[in-house]
Every structure is written in structure tokens, then in C-alpha cells.
Design an enzyme around this catalytic site. Structure first.
Site, PDB file in Angstrom:
ATOM      1  CE1 TYR A 170      -8.646   6.037   4.904  1.00 41.48           C
ATOM      2  CE2 TYR A 170      -8.262   3.937   6.000  1.00 41.48           C
ATOM      3  CZ  TYR A 170      -8.822   4.661   4.971  1.00 41.48           C
ATOM      4  OH  TYR A 170      -9.562   4.024   4.014  1.00 41.48           O
TER       5      TYR A 170
ATOM      6  CG  ASP B 150     -14.789  -6.890   2.585  1.00 36.55           C
ATOM      7  OD1 ASP B 150     -13.779  -6.236   2.251  1.00 36.55           O
ATOM      8  OD2 ASP B 150     -14.759  -7.825   3.401  1.00 36.55           O
TER       9      ASP B 150
ATOM     10  CG  HIS C 280     -10.160  -5.405   2.266  1.00 27.51           C
ATOM     11  ND1 HIS C 280     -11.189  -4.497   2.204  1.00 27.51           N
ATOM     12  CD2 HIS C 280      -9.020  -4.673   2.374  1.00 27.51           C
ATOM     13  CE1 HIS C 280     -10.698  -3.273   2.277  1.00 27.51           C
ATOM     14  NE2 HIS C 280      -9.385  -3.348   2.374  1.00 27.51           N
TER      15      HIS C 280
ATOM     16  CE  LYS D  77     -14.483 -10.542   0.930  1.00 25.27           C
ATOM     17  NZ  LYS D  77     -13.985 -10.172   2.270  1.00 25.27           N
TER      18      LYS D  77
ATOM     19  CE1 TYR E 275      -0.919   0.279   5.891  1.00 25.92           C
ATOM     20  CE2 TYR E 275      -2.974  -0.458   4.894  1.00 25.92           C
ATOM     21  CZ  TYR E 275      -2.186  -0.252   6.022  1.00 25.92           C
ATOM     22  OH  TYR E 275      -2.668  -0.591   7.255  1.00 25.92           O
ATOM     23  CG  HIS E 276      -4.507  -0.941   0.012  1.00 24.99           C
ATOM     24  ND1 HIS E 276      -4.173   0.312  -0.441  1.00 24.99           N
ATOM     25  CD2 HIS E 276      -5.435  -0.759   0.986  1.00 24.99           C
ATOM     26  CE1 HIS E 276      -4.889   1.216   0.219  1.00 24.99           C
ATOM     27  NE2 HIS E 276      -5.650   0.594   1.079  1.00 24.99           N
TER      28      HIS E 276
END
Length: 715
Positions: free
Chosen positions: A79, A593, A595, A589, A233-234
Site C-alpha cells: 500500500y 486528517d 485520524h 485537528k 482495519y481502521h
């Protein structure tokens, strides 16, 4: 008493004598609430009914194919995305020549959020954390010299999934490859974005329509292409337990199947092109068991829809080794971590795998680190013998017991979601997000206390670490090049064709009639940009925004009896008395982004300590963050940065505060920031940088130090 039970009792007696403790004290309670015993026997699997299942047969616990890796090993993927399409293309071609078997594309955050590189909101995001794609011309460069009829392409894209997939289809056409020949996967998993990753654009309802339209179009036009990669996954990266990752991922999948059926599709027409994506962390045996349990549960779910093809019951998955397990400290340890995680994925039966590079806790991977990560898989396939036997762990007392217990606990959570009306309603109510954030905060508290050992971080630390070479992207140069290409495209294209194609796309979106992807393909052919296609859908659907919420009473509960925690509370009370109010911190933030695991954990911990915490919304510009901080009269702004935009966005924030007369607000930064950038940030007004692995209580003490220092320096 059975012979096995007598043997267990004898072992317990021996264990008690040898370690001077009862066997019960050896039980490990995992974050999933599973009691792992020190000994497993045949009694532990006597009641399990899946043991007779064979690979390739319902319920596919031992793998979706009869021969598994003995017939064909998993696909090796990397990736990656590097700044420009040219740089990424060069990396892909080298990787394919070196043994990589498929291309996995990482896009920059501007692209994820549907903005062109010349948009004012993405100044610090272009080319950072992935490749910038503004139009089909970028996509053509990205795959130049890569035969799209032979190489499968995986694209992690959710928010701007429509323009990106449309660009890919047109790039294939102009390479001479019809869409019927294109193979690969588009992630297209928006429910997960609303839970954890946050690179959404539109509200949930129209987002679900987009997913259904993509499933419909690909089922009709792209028989080799996977229309969705349902991602856990996340979730794990955001802090979910393995039970939560399993349950919420499969519940998402069930919701997407229902959305496709509501479009009038036959389940057998698309079920075989659904795929999954799981994280593989450091709980070695449980991660392997998780993949086995996932296949069992997905078969159970798909039987609800009465497919006629046995293959419609199969769960096929890509896996990626954990990013959260990578550490900035003593980073070569990450090579070992990734190797263990890769082996766990192989033993669990993944169909493809990406192995992270050891330097990804700090920056994008270099060619050197990416080669080590890729060779990790090649060594697994060619040197370990793991591909010679189908499901080597089958029949293991421990692994089979774990598989069954994970499946039972995940199913209970799936059923709870069903009782709330399904995953879309559960997401709208905030249930998965809250549970995941609570789990993430508990895990960080355990690490900070040392209850969970991270080698080289909270135990066995080096006194002195040698620096490593990392990749740095010149964000301004990338943005200039992208803007220049955009301007050229806009000069050369037919404006009437573009205008008509975008109007048609917006009409399809507003009316609910027709297929959104089909209309977007025509807009892409006309050279409409990613931002223009996204804006056409924004006009029809609107933008989605959320109000951040912070969980509480987790850090404080974990540390309640710790002397250092009590000392910290006393310090905060003392400073509060001096300034006449409770210290206020804004956790911000900046840029695109999404996350926010670190930001949420820090906000939760600081709140438990006694700070007044303002959690800023996602996607703020530096100027917007400065305005909010001033309005709330905060003493400190803590910026969480995980996407490499810190050298652009932090100086802009400091300058904005100065320009507004609020330079007395202390600015600190935490997250994925290379050590080489600390001096730069300090020179530009950032008071402290807290890198990966920083203990949250240490960070809180440092913030109080800064506040006390400021008080001492006041006239």
C-alpha cells in the site's frame, strides 16, 4: 472424571508447586473479555461443531479455497502513494519488478475529501500521506507502463470514491483496457468512515446510495472488480478490540448487502465480488483465529439472503499489518513486529497481504524500508513452509477455542446492532464510535501504566537512539506541480462538454434516477476534476459534519491509586488557584486528517485529570482553529498531527494567533512528527512536541510546566 480432566488437575498441582501460585492467577483476560488459560486440552473443543469442516466448504473456517496456499499463495501487495503520480508510478514499477503482485494505492487527504489541489482548505495536505489525484490525467500517469489487464489494483478510497473510480475506468479505457478486464478492489466502505477514519464527504443516506450504485455498476460492467472492501482495519487502528472489529465490520457488510438488494440486484450477482479488509495486530494466535471466525460468521449472515451459489457465502479478505503497533522508539523492532503479524495473517488464511515498513510510525516509507517489508512476505512464502499445508493451526485446542469464543462474542455484538435497527442506525446513534473510543483509551492507559509492555517504549528503552533516514515530501513543490497541471487541463478541455457532464451528474444525484458512477465516468472523460465531480455531488447531497464527543472516567479510573496521578491533580489545582480558573486546553485537528484516535485519547485523559477540554471539530483551517481558541479563551492549543502537514499548518496557526493578538495562547503538538522537525517547529513558535509513544501523564505535566513558566515570566 475424564482422563483429560485428571491430567489437567495433575498439571495444576504441578504448576502450583513450581511457581508457588494457583493456576487461576495465570489466566490472562484480553481486552475482548476473553479469559485465556495457560493450558488447553481436548475438553475445550469437545462442544465445537465446526471442527469437521474442510477448506473450501461451508462454513469456510479453514479457508475459502480447497487448496489455499498449497494451490496459490496469497497476493503480495504494498500500500503506497508518494506525492505525485510520477513518483508513485516509479515506486509501483520497481515493486512489481521486485516481486510485488498487485498495486495498492494510497491517496493524499485532499483527494480523499474530494478537493482539488488548488483548494484553499488543503494547502498543507497535498501530496502528504499519499498521492495527489486531481483528474484522469493524473490517473493515467499513475498507471503508465503498468498493464491494467494483468495487474490488479486496490484503491483505498471512500469519500471521493465516485470520481476516483470513474478516473480509473477512463484511464483503463485510454490505456486500451476495457472495464470488463479491470481487476482489483475499491474500498467504498463509508460506514467505517463515520465510525473511525472520518474521510467522509456526504451525509450517511446519500453515501449509502453511492455504495449501492457502485455495486450495481460493477456487477453489470466490471465482472473482475471487487465493488467494496468492507474494512475492519481502521477500526482496530482506532482502538477497537478484535471482537468489535469483527462485529462492526461484518455488520457493515450485512448493511451493504441490504442496500444492494434494495436496488433490485440478485444476491448472487454481486456477493462474489464483496471483499473484506482486516488489521493484524500483535495478539498472534487471536488474530489468526479472528480471520477464521470472520469466515464462519459471514457464512451465517449470507445464508439469511438465500443465495444459490456456494461462493456467495465465502468471505475473502485482504489484510494489513498494524500501523498502531509500529513505534518511533527503537524503530528496527518494527521489522520483527511486522514479521510476526504477517505470519499470523498467513496462518489465518488471508487472500492478500500488505506489510508495513518499519519507518511508518515516523514518515512515508523509503525504498529501503519498503523492500524489507516486501521481502518479509517473500521469505514467508518461499522459506518458511507455511504455504505447504492448508490451515496449519486447524485442530489446535487453543486456536479452535479462541475461534469459537471470538465468534460467539462478536455475534452477540452483531445481534445488539440488529436490535438497534442495523448498522446505519447504530452508527447514527454513535454506538460503535463510543465503544471503540472507550477501548482505545483503556488500551493507552494500560500502556502508559506499563501494564501492557511495548518493547523499547515503556520497557527496555535505549538510552541513546541513532537517527534513521526517513522520506520527506516537499509539500509546496507538489502542490505547485498539481496546480499547474490542473490549469493546463482546464485550458485544453471542452468547457461545454464538462458543463453538460457535471449538470447531468448532479441531476442523477438529485433525482435518484440513474446510476451516479455511470454519470461520473462521462464527466471524467470530459476531464472534469475530482473536486468538480465531488462538488456536483455536494450540491445535490450537502456536506456531512459531526460534533466531537469525548469519553470520560477511563484514564482517571485506571490511575486513581497511582501517586504520579495524584501529584498531577495537585499541580493542576495549584495552578487553577493562581490563575483563578481551571486550565483550558483545545485539542485541535488541522487540515484534512481525519485520524482522531490520538486526539480523542488525549482529550479524554486531560479531562479526567481536571483540565477543561474543548475538542475542536475535524478539518479546521489554522485560522478557524485560532478563532475558536480565542472565543473559548483557552490557555493551550494541542494540535494532533498524523498526516505530515505539521510543517505547513502549525506555523500558520501560530501566525494566525499572533495576527489576532492571541500570542499568549500556548501551542503544542503531538503525533507522528519526525524528530528532525522538532527544531523547525520550535523556531516557528511551537512550545513543545510530543512524539509517538509519549506517556499522556508526562504530556500533561509538560503542559503544566509551560503554564507555570509563562506565569513566572509575566510582569
Amino acid at each position: 472424571m475424564t482422563t483429560a480432566r485428571k491430567s489437567v488437575e495433575a498439571w495444576r498441582g504441578l504448576a502450583e508447586r513450581e511457581i508457588n501460585a494457583s493456576a487461576d492467577t495465570l489466566v490472562w483476560k484480553t481486552p475482548e473479555g476473553i479469559d485465556v488459560k495457560p493450558l488447553y486440552t481436548a475438553d475445550d473443543i469437545a462442544a465445537i461443531d465446526h471442527l469437521g469442516a474442510l477448506p473450501g466448504f461451508d462454513p469456510f473456517i479453514r479457508g475459502p479455497r480447497a487448496t489455499m496456499y498449497a494451490g496459490r499463495p496469497w497476493t503480495i501487495r504494498q500500500y503506497a502513494g508518494f506525492s505525485t503520480a510520477e513518483a508513485s508510478n516509479a515506486f509501483y514499477r520497481k515493486a512489481l519488478a521486485a516481486g510485488q503482485q498487485g498495486v495498492s494505492v494510497a491517496f493524499d487527504l485532499a483527494t480523499h475529501r474530494g478537493y482539488d489541489s488548488d483548494h484553499t482548505r488543503v494547502v498543507g495536505d497535498v501530496g502528504k500521506a499519499g498521492v495527489a489525484i486531481d483528474s484522469v490525467e493524473d490517473m493515467k500517469i499513475l498507471f503508465d507502463g503498468i498493464p491494467l489487464d494483468k495487474v490488479s489494483v486496490s484503491m483505498t478510497m471512500n469519500g471521493a470514491v465516485i470520481p476516483i473510480l470513474a478516473n480509473f475506468i477512463v484511464a483503463g479505457e485510454e490505456q486500451g483496457v476495457s472495464r470488463t478486464q479491470l481487476s482489483g478492489t475499491i474500498q467504498n466502505d463509508i460506514l467505517k468512515e463515520f465510525m473511525v477514519r472520518n474521510t467522509y464527504i456526504y451525509p450517511p443516506e446519500p453515501s449509502m446510495r453511492i455504495i449501492a450504485d457502485i455495486i450495481e455498476y460493477t456487477a453489470r460492467e466490471m465482472p473482475k472488480f471487487n465493488s467494496i472492501s468492507i474494512s475492519g482495519y481502521h477500526m482496530q487502528e482506532a482502538g477497537a478490540t478484535l471482537v468489535q472489529e469483527l462485529a462492526f465490520t461484518l455488520a457493515d457488510g450485512r448493511e451493504y448487502v441490504r442496500a444492494a438488494l434494495n436496488k433490485g440486484l440478485d444476491v448472487d450477482a454481486f456477493a462474489g465480488r464483496l471483499s473484506f479488509f482486516f488489521a493484524i495486530g500483535m495478539n498472534f494466535f487471536m488474530e489468526a483465529a479472528k480471520l477464521r471466525a470472520a469466515r464462519l460468521l459471514w457464512t451465517r449472515i449470507m445464508k439469511e439472503f438465500n443465495p444459490k451459489k456456494p461462493s456467495s457465502l465465502m468471505l475473502r479478505t485482504h489484510c494489513q499489518t498494524s500501523g498502531v503497533s509500529l513505534q518511533e522508539q527503537d524503530p528496527y523492532n518494527n521489522i520483527v513486529r511486522t514479521a510476526f503479524e504477517a505470519m499470523s495473517a498467513a496462518l489465518g488464511g488471508t487472500q492478500s497481504l500488505h506489510t508495513n515498513s518499519f519507518d511508518e510510525a515516523i514518515a512515508l516509507p523509503t525504498e529501503f524500508s519498503a523492500r524489507i517489508a516486501r521481502n518479509t512476505q517473500l521469505i514467508l512464502q518461499h522459506e518458511t513452509g507455511v504455504t505447504k499445508v492448508v490451515d496449519p493451526l486447524a485442530g489446535s485446542y487453543y486456536v479452535e477455542s479462541l475461534t469459537a469464543e471470538l465468534a460467539d462474542k462478536a455475534w452477540a455484538l452483531i445481534e445488539e446492532v440488529e436490535q438497534r435497527g442495523g448498522m446505519a442506525k447504530a452508527v447514527d446513534a454513535g454506538l460503535p464510535k463510543r465503544l471503540i473510543e472507550e477501548a482505545a483509551t483503556r488500551k493507552q492507559a494500560a500502556i502508559d501504566k506499563g501494564d501492557e509492555v511495548i518493547v523499547g517504549v515503556n520497557k527496555y528503552r535505549l538510552e541513546q537512539e541513532d537517527p534513521i533516514d526517513t522520506l520527506e515530501i516537499d509539500n509546496s513543490a507538489v502542490r505547485q506541480a498539481q496546480v499547474a497541471r490542473l490549469e493546463k487541463i482546464r485550458r485544453q478541455r471542452d468547457p461545454k462538454w464538462v458543463e453538460a457532464a457535471l449538470a447531468s451528474l448532479e441531476a442523477v444525484a438529485r433525482s435518484g434516477q440513474g446510476n451516479i458512477l455511470e454519470a461520473a465516468v462521462e464527466a471524467s472523460r470530459a476531464r472534469a476534476s475530482v473536486g468538480e465531480i465531488s462538488d456536483a455531488l455536494r450540491r445535490a447531497f450537502g456536506d456531512h459534519a459531526t460534533v466531537p464527543e469525548v469519553v470520560g472516567d477511563i484514564y482517571g479510573e485506571a490511575y486513581a491509586d497511582e501517586p504520579e496521578y495524584k501529584t498531577l491533580l495537585t499541580r493542576l489545582e495549584r495552578i487553577s488557584a493562581v490563575i483563578g480558573e481551571t486550565p483550558r486546553i483545545m485539542v485541535a485537528k488541522l487540515g484534512q486528517d481525519g485520524h482522531d484516535r490520538g486526539a480523542k485519547v488525549v482529550a479524554s485523559a486531560f479531562g479526567d485529570i481536571g483540565f477543561e477540554v474543548l475538542a475542536g471539530p475535524l478539518f479546521q483551517t489554522p485560522d478557524e482553529a485560532a478563532e475558536m481558541a480565542m472565543s473559548a479563551k483557552v490557555h493551550v492549543i494541542g494540535v494532533s498531527s498524523l498526516a505530515a502537514g505539521h510543517k505547513t499548518l502549525l506555523p500558520q496557526l501560530v501566525e494566525s494567533l499572533k495576527g489576532k493578538g492571541a500570542e499568549d495562547i500556548i501551542v503544542v503538538c503531538g503525533g507522528v512528527v519526525p524528530r528532525r522537525d522538532y527544531d523547525f517547529l520550535s523556531d516557528h513558535g511551537v512550545a513543545a512536541v510530543f512524539g509517538p509513544g509519549t506517556n499522556v501523564l508526562d504530556a500533561a505535566n509538560a503542559v503544566l510546566d509551560l503554564m507555570e513558566g509563562k506565569l513566572r515570566n509575566q510582569p
